[in-house]
Enzyme design. Structure first.
Site, PDB file in Angstrom:
ATOM      1  N   GLU A  58      -4.656  10.344  -8.008  1.00  0.00           N
ATOM      2  CA  GLU A  58      -4.798  11.688  -8.550  1.00  0.00           C
ATOM      3  C   GLU A  58      -5.260  11.655 -10.013  1.00  0.00           C
ATOM      4  O   GLU A  58      -6.008  12.530 -10.459  1.00  0.00           O
ATOM      5  CB  GLU A  58      -3.478  12.448  -8.432  1.00  0.00           C
ATOM      6  CG  GLU A  58      -3.069  12.795  -7.009  1.00  0.00           C
ATOM      7  CD  GLU A  58      -2.508  11.606  -6.259  1.00  0.00           C
ATOM      8  OE1 GLU A  58      -2.262  10.552  -6.883  1.00  0.00           O
ATOM      9  OE2 GLU A  58      -2.312  11.708  -5.029  1.00  0.00           O
ATOM     10  N   PRO A 267      -3.836  -4.852  -4.637  1.00  0.00           N
ATOM     11  CA  PRO A 267      -2.632  -4.059  -4.367  1.00  0.00           C
ATOM     12  C   PRO A 267      -2.567  -2.827  -5.257  1.00  0.00           C
ATOM     13  O   PRO A 267      -3.080  -2.820  -6.389  1.00  0.00           O
ATOM     14  CB  PRO A 267      -1.482  -5.029  -4.672  1.00  0.00           C
ATOM     15  CG  PRO A 267      -2.100  -6.386  -4.635  1.00  0.00           C
ATOM     16  CD  PRO A 267      -3.513  -6.214  -5.064  1.00  0.00           C
ATOM     17  N   ARG A 268      -1.938  -1.787  -4.753  1.00  0.00           N
ATOM     18  CA  ARG A 268      -1.815  -0.551  -5.540  1.00  0.00           C
ATOM     19  C   ARG A 268      -0.981  -0.778  -6.790  1.00  0.00           C
ATOM     20  O   ARG A 268      -1.250  -0.191  -7.842  1.00  0.00           O
ATOM     21  CB  ARG A 268      -1.205   0.548  -4.668  1.00  0.00           C
ATOM     22  CG  ARG A 268      -1.123   1.904  -5.363  1.00  0.00           C
ATOM     23  CD  ARG A 268      -0.618   2.975  -4.423  1.00  0.00           C
ATOM     24  NE  ARG A 268      -0.602   4.280  -5.042  1.00  0.00           N
ATOM     25  CZ  ARG A 268      -1.628   5.123  -5.091  1.00  0.00           C
ATOM     26  NH1 ARG A 268      -2.778   4.763  -4.549  1.00  0.00           N
ATOM     27  NH2 ARG A 268      -1.541   6.301  -5.663  1.00  0.00           N
TER      28      ARG A 268
END
Length: 377
Positions: A58, A267-268
């Site tokens: 976001e 990876p996040r």
């Protein structure tokens, strides 16, 4: 219905806070700005635009809007809130000094009031799917226009929201504009209680994102470094568990069709790099973690660095070490030098044993050996 929601929130806040504190034992970024989650923190410049992006994705979506506002209204205060430490870190990296970054408070009435008292926005923009009844209610009470940007809601989420139908109808009624990503999202927001006349399809702001300068060139260099002549595919923003197991299985199939194929897993959460490397090792897949060298160590080990610079640095090292000592340390060093100065000079009683091991005599013994022996007798 509102009473049930408040009860659930007050019961959930201690659990969520405990979870964040527990995660902070491994990643201290979870402890930074912890009071902001309860509405505390520094007061910001009033009458600005407040934008909320829950996490990294976001934050990336709101970047075009933040950049456009800063460019067109350079004196307008901008505030970006997020909920995760990775989202806050990404926001600070993207926006720098053009926007203040802080955490969104828990959706309790007291925390929300404290947050609004410190930020005092003139406009609120919420990205994607963030429906917080107390936050929206406070926007209406303070007459702060509320916009849902890149709004989306899944069919599965609609069923959950409808269980508290009256509460979320009142929540969505506070929104002045609902800018949905697609026609399906717009229909679902209207079904939940959004004003049909204020609900529009505007698309996803993520596609308006401009790459930072040099990104394509840096990507081309990485491709040339790791996979110049082989297929490459990227699994980005991954989570653990079944998701990464599915990625490993997909890599096996891709490798069977293209033996030289290279998989890049991002990876996040950066703190999961070691965990992902262990998962690959247990699956029998050879992996590598590129680790950039520190700038200081790279300078020290640079073979092309002139020798005179190395020698100058080596000569300056003791002086720098002495300058960093504390007052007590300097006094101890001075006393040690005084004791060494008062100590009688000479080869000492055990010089024969030491010089036999070295095969030579100390200089002072070679200069005056007989007086020393006479004194010994």
């Amino acid at each position: 219905m509102r009473f049930v929601y408040l009860l659930a929130v007050y019961l959930a806040v201690p659990l969520v806070s405990t979870m964040l504190l527990w995660r902070g034992l491994r990643d201290r970024s979870y402890w930074h700005g912890f009071g902001e989650r309860f509405g505390f923190g520094a007061r910001l410049a009033p009458l600005g635009v407040w934008m909320h992006a829950v996490s990294v994705g976001e934050v990336q979506a709101c970047a075009p809007l933040v950049s456009a506002l800063a460019r067109r209204h350079p004196h307008l205060p901008l505030t970006v809130t997020t909920f995760t430490p990775t989202g806050a870190a990404r926001a600070r990296a993207l926006f720098g000094d053009i926007a203040q970054v802080r955490y969104l408070p828990y959706d309790t009435p007291g925390a929300v009031r404290r947050f609004f008292a410190r930020v005092e926005p003139r406009l609120a923009v919420i990205f994607e799917t963030e429906l917080w009844p107390n936050l929206y209610r406070e926007c209406g009470r303070r007459r702060v226009p509320l916009v849902l940007a890149s709004a989306r809601v899944s069919e599965r989420s609609v069923g959950r929201y409808r269980r508290l139908g009256a509460l979320f109808r009142a929540t969505l009624s506070e929104a002045r504009v609902v800018a949905a990503q697609g026609a399906g999202d717009a229909d679902r927001f209207r079904a939940l209680g959004a004003d049909p006349a204020s609900t529009h399809v505007t698309g996803n702001l993520k596609f308006d994102f401009d790459l930072p300068p040099g990104t394509l060139e840096r990507g081309a260099r990485l491709r040339e470094q790791y996979a110049p002549h082989r297929p490459l595919w990227v699994a980005g923003s991954t989570h653990g568990g079944a998701e990464e197991q599915a990625i490993i299985e997909a890599q096996r199939r891709v490798h069977a069709a293209h033996p030289g194929a290279l998989l890049v897993i991002a990876p996040r959460h950066p703190q999961r790099f070691a965990e992902v490397a262990g998962t690959l090792a247990r699956a029998g897949i050879a992996g590598r973690r590129p680790q950039p060298a520190r700038a200081r160590s790279s300078r020290a080990s640079d073979p092309h660095r002139p020798l005179q610079h190395q020698q100058r640095r080596d000569r300056a090292t003791p002086h720098r070490a002495r300058s960093r000592r504390s007052g007590a340390g300097r006094r101890r060093a001075a006393r040690s030098r005084e004791r060494a100065a008062r100590r009688p000079r000479g080869p000492g009683p055990d010089w024969r044993r030491r010089t036999r091991l070295r095969g030579q005599q100390p200089r002072c013994a070679r200069q005056a050996p007989r007086p020393h022996r006479a004194a010994a007798r």
